[in-house]
Motif scaffolding. Sequence first.
Motif, PDB file in Angstrom:
ATOM      1  N   MET A  12       4.404   6.855  -1.314  1.00  0.00           N
ATOM      2  CA  MET A  12       4.828   6.410   0.020  1.00  0.00           C
ATOM      3  C   MET A  12       6.299   6.738   0.254  1.00  0.00           C
ATOM      4  O   MET A  12       6.673   7.300   1.286  1.00  0.00           O
ATOM      5  CB  MET A  12       4.591   4.907   0.141  1.00  0.00           C
ATOM      6  CG  MET A  12       4.959   4.325   1.486  1.00  0.00           C
ATOM      7  SD  MET A  12       3.749   4.808   2.737  1.00  0.00           S
ATOM      8  CE  MET A  12       4.594   4.260   4.225  1.00  0.00           C
ATOM      9  N   HIS A  23       2.720  12.767   0.795  1.00  0.00           N
ATOM     10  CA  HIS A  23       2.119  12.020   1.902  1.00  0.00           C
ATOM     11  C   HIS A  23       0.614  12.287   1.966  1.00  0.00           C
ATOM     12  O   HIS A  23      -0.183  11.374   2.157  1.00  0.00           O
ATOM     13  CB  HIS A  23       2.791  12.420   3.213  1.00  0.00           C
ATOM     14  CG  HIS A  23       2.329  11.614   4.390  1.00  0.00           C
ATOM     15  ND1 HIS A  23       2.368  10.243   4.402  1.00  0.00           N
ATOM     16  CD2 HIS A  23       1.793  11.980   5.584  1.00  0.00           C
ATOM     17  CE1 HIS A  23       1.883   9.799   5.561  1.00  0.00           C
ATOM     18  NE2 HIS A  23       1.522  10.836   6.285  1.00  0.00           N
ATOM     19  N   ARG A  64       4.092   4.631   9.805  1.00  0.00           N
ATOM     20  CA  ARG A  64       4.587   4.545   8.419  1.00  0.00           C
ATOM     21  C   ARG A  64       6.038   4.115   8.359  1.00  0.00           C
ATOM     22  O   ARG A  64       6.502   3.628   7.343  1.00  0.00           O
ATOM     23  CB  ARG A  64       4.369   5.860   7.682  1.00  0.00           C
ATOM     24  CG  ARG A  64       5.102   7.051   8.236  1.00  0.00           C
ATOM     25  CD  ARG A  64       4.650   8.313   7.529  1.00  0.00           C
ATOM     26  NE  ARG A  64       4.520   9.391   8.480  1.00  0.00           N
ATOM     27  CZ  ARG A  64       4.737  10.667   8.185  1.00  0.00           C
ATOM     28  NH1 ARG A  64       5.052  10.995   6.957  1.00  0.00           N
ATOM     29  NH2 ARG A  64       4.610  11.577   9.096  1.00  0.00           N
ATOM     30  N   TYR A  67       6.955   0.497   7.204  1.00  0.00           N
ATOM     31  CA  TYR A  67       6.906   0.013   5.822  1.00  0.00           C
ATOM     32  C   TYR A  67       8.293  -0.426   5.362  1.00  0.00           C
ATOM     33  O   TYR A  67       9.262   0.319   5.493  1.00  0.00           O
ATOM     34  CB  TYR A  67       6.348   1.088   4.886  1.00  0.00           C
ATOM     35  CG  TYR A  67       6.423   0.647   3.442  1.00  0.00           C
ATOM     36  CD1 TYR A  67       5.822  -0.546   3.048  1.00  0.00           C
ATOM     37  CD2 TYR A  67       7.133   1.380   2.498  1.00  0.00           C
ATOM     38  CE1 TYR A  67       5.920  -0.987   1.746  1.00  0.00           C
ATOM     39  CE2 TYR A  67       7.226   0.957   1.193  1.00  0.00           C
ATOM     40  CZ  TYR A  67       6.627  -0.227   0.822  1.00  0.00           C
ATOM     41  OH  TYR A  67       6.728  -0.682  -0.457  1.00  0.00           O
TER      42      TYR A  67
END
Lengths: 182, 211
Positions: A12, A23, A64, A67
């Motif tokens: 990640m 990814h 994403r 995160y």
Amino acid sequence: MVEAEAELKRLMLAGLAGDAAAHRTLLAAVARHLRNYYRARMRGAPEDAEDLVQETLIAIHTRRDSYDASYPVTAWIYAIARYRMIDHFRRHKRRGGDHIPLDDAPELFTAAEDQASDARRDVMRLLDTLPAKQREAIQLVKLDGMSVKDAAARLNLSESDVKVSAHRGLKALMKLMADAGP
Amino acid sequence: MKTDDLIDALARDPAPPPAPPAPRRMAFALGAGLLLGVVLLVTFFGMRPDIGAAQMPVMMKAMFSALAASVAVPVLLQLAKPGRPLGWRIAAVGGFVLLSAGIVGVALIGGDPTERFQLWMAGAFPWCVAIIPLLAAPTALLLTRLLRDLAPTDLRASGAALGAVSGGIGAMVYAMYCPVDSVAWVVTWYSVAIALCAVLGAFAGARLLRW
């Protein structure tokens, strides 16, 4: 997912730093986890489970940057997976009655409308995965019906730039839709 | 397998440009919401006529409201991104509720026993319960837009936190109009108004915060 945490987190963070291969590996690994997760919870509806896998992958990809690296990545994925499932049930709650009494027939039309808006939303979700320039060009020219000239003025681009972006974006979108399946 | 094709398509998509940090965007939304609330207040209600002489109580009321908003902000920020436990943030909200109850208690005990009920209920209709949610609306709209851009996964809790923050901002604005200065009255009814905003937010959040 606990043993997977260290590996997924590494992938990640690398992906967020711009490593496309990491990814890709992350998405493939997450897809396997998600498939187990949804199949166990959507017994009798394997297509729905696969739809949810794809929806969640798109959500994980497009969001994403949400995160927070100070928390486990598995908790982040799990929260999104759970959210997508709740959202799925919410969207499909009003469907599923095959035996509608005659008196309730007008509701049939309401249901048809709901389905149309659902389909549109799915396109919107795919649209979100396109680069900003293509997305905006499609939104203004193809969805809002604005003229290329006005859209160019709005986006501060040349007219041919808008045309090319809308065209490329549509092609990418069609490919995404074909890939995502019905 | 189609899911594999989707993964390929997603993997080719370049990484998103980094967005400004959520706390900074939220601070901007709160500032803009506060300003818009003041514009609403001045347009439809006006300031209290004696605002110059009543600076002290106005400041106290605004500070109480700001404190309410600022204990809800960490909860909202934490809920805005997936998979993060609330931890101490929820305890801070609990602490604030206890503190408020304590303030009301002390104010009532310190007051003249025969006037206690008057201090608490002021014999007036608590208009703030209706007006504070109204003045909170601009903040709520700006925060909703921000949150949809982030990724809240507990929509009901996020909506409640969003409502509480907006309610606190709305109450800050309302303090400039509010004619009642009784501490027990203000703390009670402002809290009720902010709690109402949180309840409204919890219901609206489930629909409006979807992404």
